[in-house]
Design an enzyme around this catalytic site. Sequence first.
Site, PDB file in Angstrom:
ATOM      1  N   LYS B  79       1.136  -1.196  -0.029  1.00  0.00           N
ATOM      2  CA  LYS B  79      -0.138   0.021  -0.065  1.00  0.00           C
ATOM      3  C   LYS B  79       0.909   1.232   0.011  1.00  0.00           C
ATOM      4  CE  LYS B  79      -3.876   2.066   2.688  1.00  0.00           C
ATOM      5  NZ  LYS B  79      -4.778   1.857   3.821  1.00  0.00           N
ATOM      6  N   SER B 154      -9.672   1.819   2.903  1.00  0.00           N
ATOM      7  CA  SER B 154      -8.697   2.651   2.249  1.00  0.00           C
ATOM      8  C   SER B 154      -7.852   1.663   1.333  1.00  0.00           C
ATOM      9  CB  SER B 154      -8.034   3.805   2.933  1.00  0.00           C
ATOM     10  OG  SER B 154      -7.195   3.016   3.888  1.00  0.00           O
ATOM     11  N   SER B 178      -9.765  -0.554   7.237  1.00  0.00           N
ATOM     12  CA  SER B 178      -9.164  -0.292   5.911  1.00  0.00           C
ATOM     13  C   SER B 178      -8.455  -1.406   5.524  1.00  0.00           C
ATOM     14  CB  SER B 178      -8.285   0.871   5.632  1.00  0.00           C
ATOM     15  OG  SER B 178      -8.952   2.207   5.920  1.00  0.00           O
TER      16      SER B 178
END
Lengths: 97, 500
Positions: B79, B154, B178
């Site tokens: 990420k 996210s 997330s």
Amino acid sequence: MSITKEDVERMSILARLELSEDEQSLFAEQLSEISRIIDSLAEVDTEDMDEMIFPSELGNVFREDTVLPSADPEEALSNAPDREDRFFKVPRILEVD
Amino acid sequence: MRLNELKAHELLPMIRRKEVSVEEVVAAILHRISAIDSKIRAYITVAGEEALKKAKEADARLAGGEPARPLEGLPVAIKDNICTQGLRTTAASRFLEGFTPFYDATVVERLKDKGAIIIGKTNLDEFAMGSSTENSAMFPTRNPWDLKRVPGGSSGGSAASVIAGEAVCALGSDTGGSIRQPASFCGIVGLKPSYGLVSRYGLIGYASSMDHIGPMTRDVRDCALILGAIAGYDSKDSQSYPGELPDYTECLVPDIKGMKVGVPKEYLDEGLSGTVRDAFMKALDKLEELGAKVVEVSMPSLKHSLAAYYVISSAEASSNLARFDGVRYGYRATGSDDSMTMMAMSRGEGFGPEVKRRIVLGTYVLSAENYDKYFGEALRVRSLVTRDFREVFEVCDCLVGPTSPTVAFEAGEKTRDPLEMYLSDVYTVPPNLAGIPGVSIPCGFDEEGMPIGLQIMARQYNEEALLRAAYAFEQATEFHKRNPEIEKYTKEPAGGEMSV
């Protein structure tokens, strides 16, 4: 609670965050809406509860004060928007008469 | 069989036995990315050349007789709010568009040391603030099961990359859901570990008392494998857990006879959609069939979790993001001749709307006149939630509930109304407040073929119970074996074909 445009403006100054007039109005409206859930906290009986900062029982953690290498100045400066020699360079910070 | 749809635990032994070279594996992944990522948009940055170079080096070492490291040749996606040395790390923010860290996050260092190969950096909601990956300042990511829908967020880019075969495993971060919510929306396994189990060093901080890094994988065995590789004490994280850790792959025993599984009735409220409820009820039946004792429990404080979460996370964000001042790294606005104006302008121009909204809210709840009423109260509610969890875990080995109230929603559906978007995290925030582990695993599909996730939670540092329950459920079901039809998005072959 209702959050006004003036509240948003005041917060933006505290947070050093430039917002346009439109953003201030929009955020005031949206944050007032969001505050409807946040206000529900007042209904909860938390009389005997402590304020919980971290979800762990470690508390404050100490370590020996050992000397270790830190970042190389060139590396630390490698993402600087502006620099001079081995320093970060910024616009003026003092008023000069 | 496609190379890039293999699980890590299938792929690694093949590399070890030299049935396939690391270069072939990495090339298959890169081929898949070039064939479909223009549709999915999981990646902000693909490190193709570097990955191929590392692959060739690994092959040379293996050919020279060196033993394979535990994750030798494993293609992973990271990420883009996790720092990677020499590889651009943007947090999907204009502010950090040109930022290249000079050090690796501890998790990245550990993966590299074990032989994993970083394929690239995946998209997210700016600074991990959001639930759909639509708050990315770069572009939105789409759900590989249906391009009209969001992948969740996210960590939407990481979730999409795994299920689309653009990476074998990925790392995500989870502050209020997330990792788990996008795992649920994309039909994969996503685990948020206990607070402090995995080092946060090198994670671009959002709400430090609730930030976690964790694995996102195709199945529970891979999840245990990656968790084991990244967990463990790190002196660079002041809240790092100093205890001994088990071998997580050893808890993968498909036996939950007698395990006591609690269902908080607050998780079955009016906000839960019918299809998710049906799938969840079937999952409960399955757990009972496997010998678990399912009991209803009540945790009244849960319904205040979301409110406490938004107060605490916004407060911490407003403080954390003060570091973005346009001085040491990141964006600097031009046209100001003093530093204070420069900082305010840089932040105003460099941050997107959701980030600014949370900084304003966070500053508001921390201001002197509101501090006790909002921030202090939220911290006391947090104690209450934690106490409720502790009490429930005195009777239950784990808790289960739906991961999210709905399946993946359509792009644009919730972007105008932040409150509506926040509600999709209502079931995932309580574990972040209390620092307990939670995992989302696939537990069904709706009539349109969209995945549904089951969340399992356990006592702090009891990842073993979590993984065991998850593994037993997975082994007794077929949901994790389904793949989206990637081919329909591309005219070219989508890559990775091989006969094994």
